[in-house]
Design an enzyme around this catalytic site. Sequence first.
Site, short mmCIF file in Angstrom:
data_model
loop_
_atom_site.label_atom_id
_atom_site.label_comp_id
_atom_site.label_asym_id
_atom_site.label_seq_id
_atom_site.Cartn_x
_atom_site.Cartn_y
_atom_site.Cartn_z
N CYS A 149 0.79 -1.25 -0.05
CA CYS A 149 -0.06 0.02 -0.14
C CYS A 149 0.85 1.28 0.03
CB CYS A 149 -0.80 -0.16 1.15
SG CYS A 149 -1.88 -1.47 1.30
N HIS A 282 -2.80 7.90 6.02
CA HIS A 282 -3.23 6.47 5.49
C HIS A 282 -4.23 6.17 5.75
CE1 HIS A 282 -2.07 2.91 3.51
NE2 HIS A 282 -2.21 2.19 4.41
N GLU A 293 -0.87 5.33 13.54
CA GLU A 293 -0.61 6.31 12.82
C GLU A 293 -0.83 7.60 13.63
OE1 GLU A 293 -2.81 6.76 8.98
OE2 GLU A 293 -1.50 8.22 8.35
N LYS A 310 -10.39 7.68 3.00
CA LYS A 310 -10.64 6.17 2.59
C LYS A 310 -12.17 5.63 2.80
CE LYS A 310 -5.97 4.07 2.25
NZ LYS A 310 -5.12 5.40 2.54
N HIS A 315 -10.19 1.95 0.15
CA HIS A 315 -8.68 1.55 0.11
C HIS A 315 -8.01 1.08 -1.23
CE1 HIS A 315 -4.57 0.93 1.08
NE2 HIS A 315 -4.74 0.26 2.14
N PHE A 373 1.74 -3.20 3.93
CA PHE A 373 2.49 -4.78 4.33
C PHE A 373 3.61 -4.92 4.05
CE2 PHE A 373 -2.13 -7.16 4.17
CZ PHE A 373 -2.47 -6.63 5.27
#
Lengths: 386, 257
Positions: A149, A282, A293, A310, A315, A373
């Site tokens: 991502c 994010h 975050e 998002k 996403h 990831f």
Amino acid sequence: MRIAITAASVRCAAGDALVPPTRCWAAPDPDALALGIPGVARATCPDDPRFPDDRKGSLAAAVLSALPPPPPGARVGLYLGTGLSSLTPAELALDLYPHVVAGGFDRLAMARDLATDRPSPRRHQPHRVTEVLGATVGATVTETSFSACAAAAQSVLNAARAVHRGDVDVAYAGGHDSMLHPIGYLSFVVLGALSPSRGRPFDRHRDGFLIGEGAAILRLQREQDLGPSDTVLGWIVGGGTSVDAYNVTHPHPEGHGASLAMRRALRDAQLTPGDIDYVNAHGTGTPVGDQAECLAVASVLGDVPVSSFKGAVGHTIAAAGAVELALCLGIFGSGELPGTPGLEEVDPELRAQVLKEPRNGVARHILSNSFGFGGQNCALIVARPG
Amino acid sequence: MQRHVKIIGASVFCPAGIGIFGLGPPEPGGVPGFDPIACGVPRKHLKTMTRAVQLGVAGVNAALASASGWEAIGPERRGLFVGASPQAGDAEDLAAALKACGGDPGKFAREGVPLIPPLWLVKGLSNNVLGYASAQHDLRGDNGNWCDGPLGGAIALAQAVHAIAEGRVDLAIAGGADSLVGAEAVVDGPCAEGAAFVVLAAGERGDSVVTAGIPTDDGLEEGFGQLGSAAVPVAWVRAWLKDRKVDVGGVRANWYS
């Protein structure tokens, strides 16, 4: 570093305008419903015949075709972040199922099938889209970043550095992805990462993300190469990457890797924390990810307004960093800092200044986060035009 | 800021062998005698690593083991740059679920999905070499992972050189890993597997030439057949181990360890 964004194009569930999204978008999809996913954030995009059965290829082609061509004689690069290739229901049924044998698959038979019946295998090569589209803009340099991502954000940063170094004169940089297909849904269902209802980043009751698709590409040039007709939408002034070095699927609980990427971006841009007026998070809407975050943002930037797109665009996985950066360009000149679509009640445990609704404010510098990831993180800083 | 760059360690796993045993004539096939556990790949992670990832993590381990003094560089100044291929989560992990559903999507969702290992997606991530190796060696610095076919490893090497030269990291591990053995019917030709990594560090004047440009696939050794993202790194390291000089496809430098 001060690299001009002279054009940008985006496709996502919120549309194709370079403005922050304001609404939730979730529509039922039969394949998703079969796996218990109530809605997905689908972009509107025609199929491109060069990329059969590959939504992400079509999305990339659509956004690139909306951008102006490079100036004559310019050395051009195309830098794209990409994700796992789509696997269609037909491929699942025709390529995999017939070859299930006791204890596994008959791989040789499967490989023979793939080679003779369809062009499927080659379309799954991640760099195929970059190569095909690179030829359309005369790119002599192509790079395909696969950082989960964080892929698109890393591609934009690598492209900006290449322009800054003078490796290329014009860079087209961004990302594209679509996991709106059975294998894509399946991947996140078995991980338990998808929300059973909708995306609501930073919400007290957040329970995962809404899966989306999209693409965005920015055109980057050096300041001294700009012509009188070039419009500057924003400046990339810095970026930083890091690795959590912690766990391939879970972020560091205190966001150490995220903090490191943001600190590096600030240093690269020669800015102080107080220079950042807004953070585009994010912000996926997973309980652990949002918390980490927020901790990281607070530790590096203090009490700065934060929101996530998002809940509206889903996403977009490998495309997220570019899609959200492109949408951020609409903040400059709007006199408004965007809120967080889908958010109803801010989690009181989060230590950041989360914006639920838009509010008046001027952004001189925006920091955009992308985490993937594998623990890869990337933070980009863009400055307003002028 | 431009700094000089030197190689302080390297590893190679290829069908000719491992390390200095890998300097023989190139040929297709697997890496003989490859034992991931013996090469330092954590046993607990083996189930979530494809063969290419095992080779890649072993390659990083061996490269770092051959370098001296790198531990003195702080974790935040250590970068990792990798060329990889799509790992496509192991198809075998789906077999039980597919078998249970008889091709019916609804039944697949109800009865098949619970049979799929939860980390199936994770096993398929193309940046797994980077994820696992960074955690194993605490490499928190600048990084990148590229999936550009035979050029993936080449781009990783070039970007690592830039990262050192531009002062973003003081140590960079760079290379690629791939395993295409068994894919002959798909890629139309002999296939191989391998991994190769170099450990780069900031050098002193005279150590080396700062490199420039993106390497091309000119330096591929055709005898291996399809070696994917490992192709250029394997060629680089084999050349370096042979005479400590590298002149491969656009990046030209004399390296001194």
